[in-house]
Design a protein around this motif. Sequence first.
Motif, PDB file in Angstrom:
ATOM      1  N   TYR A  67      39.936  44.926  46.160  1.00  0.00           N
ATOM      2  CA  TYR A  67      40.468  45.142  44.810  1.00  0.00           C
ATOM      3  C   TYR A  67      39.878  44.123  43.837  1.00  0.00           C
ATOM      4  N   ASN A  72      49.231  42.000  44.390  1.00  0.00           N
ATOM      5  CA  ASN A  72      48.498  42.540  45.541  1.00  0.00           C
ATOM      6  C   ASN A  72      49.078  42.096  46.875  1.00  0.00           C
ATOM      7  N   THR A 106      53.507  45.656  38.884  1.00  0.00           N
ATOM      8  CA  THR A 106      52.234  45.755  38.173  1.00  0.00           C
ATOM      9  C   THR A 106      51.824  44.412  37.566  1.00  0.00           C
ATOM     10  N   ALA A 144      36.329  44.889  42.982  1.00  0.00           N
ATOM     11  CA  ALA A 144      36.171  46.088  42.154  1.00  0.00           C
ATOM     12  C   ALA A 144      36.717  45.920  40.744  1.00  0.00           C
ATOM     13  N   HIS A 145      37.765  45.094  40.582  1.00  0.00           N
ATOM     14  CA  HIS A 145      38.486  45.084  39.309  1.00  0.00           C
ATOM     15  C   HIS A 145      38.605  43.726  38.631  1.00  0.00           C
ATOM     16  N   ARG A 146      38.373  42.646  39.327  1.00  0.00           N
ATOM     17  CA  ARG A 146      38.665  41.347  38.739  1.00  0.00           C
ATOM     18  C   ARG A 146      37.462  40.410  38.637  1.00  0.00           C
TER      19      ARG A 146
END
Length: 216
Positions: A82, A8, A44, A85-87
């Motif tokens: 992020y 990120n 990624t 929302a995702h981790r």
Amino acid sequence: MSARIGPNAILQLAGVLAREAGADAAHAVLLAAGLRHHLDAPPTSMVPEEDVIALYAALGTAMGPTRAAALARAAGLATAEYLLAHRIPAAAKWTIAVLPARWGCRLLCGAIARHAWTFVGGGAFEWRLGADLELTIRDSPFARGRRTASPVCDFYAGTFEGLFRALIDRRARATETQCAATGAPVCRFTVEGLDARRRRFAAALSATFGGVRALD
């Protein structure tokens, strides 16, 4: 083997640069940092910390200190979004948000410390909760080897601010008060605007079912 940092730090800055300065400017900064491979194939997984060091140094050279600071902070805020929302699991967000701020801060700081290996590279993260919350990074990759007139770890400040605003108090403000790039022994951040008396049931529900927003 080189220390590594989550992608990120590169992805969010590239996105912010493209939105704020245009795709050509974003490409130019990554090329100046020697990161053509990240243009060809955006990362990624964890990246060598040298890639992050080179990117943010190139950002400062290309954009100047004031604009570079604003862009890096925006990339940190985007990283916080992020992570939220995702981790960070919904149950953890609910628990942190529903607690009184001081307890929530302890829980959140503990989680940040446990995952510090994903964002400090070869550095070290510590925290202390007094009248205000103090976060410290020793040997910050963003400041390593740099000598500047003002702090340069704006990516961290933005990330910390985004997390504490979402989960503890929306008035939270993270400021880097000392930076190794200016000659300080460590990079130190203060998080202000945390009200220890408040409970955030609405924030807890919001954290569980969608967007995260703390009560006034």
